[in-house]
Motif scaffolding. Structure first.
Motif, PDB file in Angstrom:
ATOM      1  N   PHE A  11       0.855  -1.178   0.000  1.00 31.83           N
ATOM      2  CA  PHE A  11       0.000   0.000   0.000  1.00 31.83           C
ATOM      3  C   PHE A  11       0.897   1.236   0.000  1.00 31.83           C
ATOM      4  O   PHE A  11       2.120   1.130   0.002  1.00 31.83           O
ATOM      5  CB  PHE A  11      -0.899   0.018   1.238  1.00 31.83           C
ATOM      6  N   SER A  12       0.285   2.409   0.004  1.00 31.91           N
ATOM      7  CA  SER A  12       1.072   3.643   0.007  1.00 31.91           C
ATOM      8  C   SER A  12       1.899   3.802   1.268  1.00 31.91           C
ATOM      9  O   SER A  12       3.027   4.308   1.217  1.00 31.91           O
ATOM     10  CB  SER A  12       0.144   4.847  -0.170  1.00 31.91           C
ATOM     11  N   SER A  13       1.371   3.364   2.411  1.00 34.94           N
ATOM     12  CA  SER A  13       2.103   3.533   3.668  1.00 34.94           C
ATOM     13  C   SER A  13       2.094   2.288   4.531  1.00 34.94           C
ATOM     14  O   SER A  13       2.434   2.350   5.713  1.00 34.94           O
ATOM     15  CB  SER A  13       1.512   4.704   4.461  1.00 34.94           C
ATOM     16  N   SER A  14       1.691   1.144   3.973  1.00 33.31           N
ATOM     17  CA  SER A  14       1.651  -0.104   4.734  1.00 33.31           C
ATOM     18  C   SER A  14       1.753  -1.283   3.776  1.00 33.31           C
ATOM     19  O   SER A  14       1.820  -1.108   2.565  1.00 33.31           O
ATOM     20  CB  SER A  14       0.367  -0.196   5.570  1.00 33.31           C
ATOM     21  N   THR A  15       1.747  -2.494   4.341  1.00 31.53           N
ATOM     22  CA  THR A  15       1.884  -3.710   3.546  1.00 31.53           C
ATOM     23  C   THR A  15       0.852  -4.731   3.982  1.00 31.53           C
ATOM     24  O   THR A  15       0.619  -4.926   5.177  1.00 31.53           O
ATOM     25  CB  THR A  15       3.292  -4.312   3.708  1.00 31.53           C
ATOM     26  N   ALA A  16       0.229  -5.392   3.019  1.00 30.74           N
ATOM     27  CA  ALA A  16      -0.700  -6.488   3.304  1.00 30.74           C
ATOM     28  C   ALA A  16       0.009  -7.802   3.011  1.00 30.74           C
ATOM     29  O   ALA A  16       0.438  -8.047   1.880  1.00 30.74           O
ATOM     30  CB  ALA A  16      -1.957  -6.372   2.464  1.00 30.74           C
ATOM     31  N   SER A  17       0.149  -8.635   4.040  1.00 30.39           N
ATOM     32  CA  SER A  17       0.750  -9.958   3.886  1.00 30.39           C
ATOM     33  C   SER A  17      -0.371 -10.984   3.882  1.00 30.39           C
ATOM     34  O   SER A  17      -1.162 -11.055   4.838  1.00 30.39           O
ATOM     35  CB  SER A  17       1.731 -10.242   5.026  1.00 30.39           C
TER      36      SER A  17
END
Length: 263
Positions: A11-17
């Motif tokens: 994402f723009s400021s995070s990550t989806a695992s």
């Protein structure tokens, strides 16, 4: 046996695992598996070709092909692209039927799934769930299994109208009659939901071959199984599909199980 698969979406400021498993089986009675499954980040879906209808297996596979063409892999999609894929799937499945076909000569399939989408700057990243027919999307959170989708079926309409109980619906002679399907009408009416993508979330997507054999209490008990300590190393999709087949397996059984952690 299927193994857990993994994917990461930035994402723009995070990550989806994402960790997910998928399995589809013909079952103990049917000759052909008319279910099709897609577990290709950011989209996870089950399509159940309409039993007794022409080319049910082709109809469900057609839906997978359309989604594969419309959705980029390992990137957030958008609600508009998902809706376009649903409507394009309806057009493609309708093209399988000849002009003037009616009844069981019309090709059709259910569709249920989730997709990770960017809903815009003010809305942010969400899981978008969608459903046409009686395949289902569930959420699994803190040991609670919740059916997110609503069955488009004759018995569900009877339950909603107060004519029969939910328990009666399980054995009603019209329990296999669905009221919406991909390919059945010129325009498809899909139910959709948006859930903010945050923290830890889990989703179960399945054809009715699972829910005909196992009630929600049984499914929840199996989901609570600590599969990480299982000796045979089966995935959650394996555990659920095996249980449905052992219970009778009267229909094709398909499961996609997805765990998401956003950090």
């Amino acid at each position: 046996m299927t193994l857990n698969q993994q994917s990461t979406i930035e994402f723009s400021s995070s990550t989806a695992s994402l960790v997910f498993s998928v399995r589809s089986e013909v079952g103990n009675v049917r000759k052909v598996n008319e279910d099709s499954v897609l577990a290709q980040s950011p989209v996870f879906l089950v399509a159940d070709g309409m039993g007794g209808h022409a080319q049910g297996d082709v109809a469900s596979q057609t839906v997978l092909g359309v989604f594969d063409e419309h959705i980029a892999r390992d990137l957030p999609s958008t609600p508009e692209r998902i809706l376009d894929a649903i409507h394009s799937s309806n057009d493609a499945v309708r093209d399988l039927s000849a002009e003037g076909d009616s009844g069981t000569a019309v090709s059709g399939t259910t569709l249920a799934g989730i997709a990770l989408v960017d809903a815009g700057d003010e809305v942010g990243y969400h899981w978008m769930a969608f459903n046409v027919g009686d395949s289902r999307v569930y959420t699994w959170s803190d040991g609670v299994l919740t059916q997110l989708s609503i069955d488009h079926s004759a018995v569900q309409e009877m339950v909603d109208a107060g004519l029969i109980s939910r328990a009666d619906a399980e054995n009603h002679p019209e329990r296999n009659v669905i009221t919406r399907a991909i390919g059945a009408d010129e325009f498809v009416d899909a139910d959709v939901w948006l859930l903010p993508a945050s923290g830890e979330q889990a989703f179960l997507i399945c054809s009715d071959g699972l829910t005909k054999e196992l009630d929600d209490v049984t499914i929840a008990r199996l989901l609570a199984t600590d599969i990480h300590s299982a000796v045979d190393g089966r995935s959650m999709a394996d555990i659920l599909v095996d249980a449905a087949i052992e219970h009778g397996g009267r229909d094709n059984v398909s499961v996609v199980y997805v765990e998401s952690t956003v950090s």
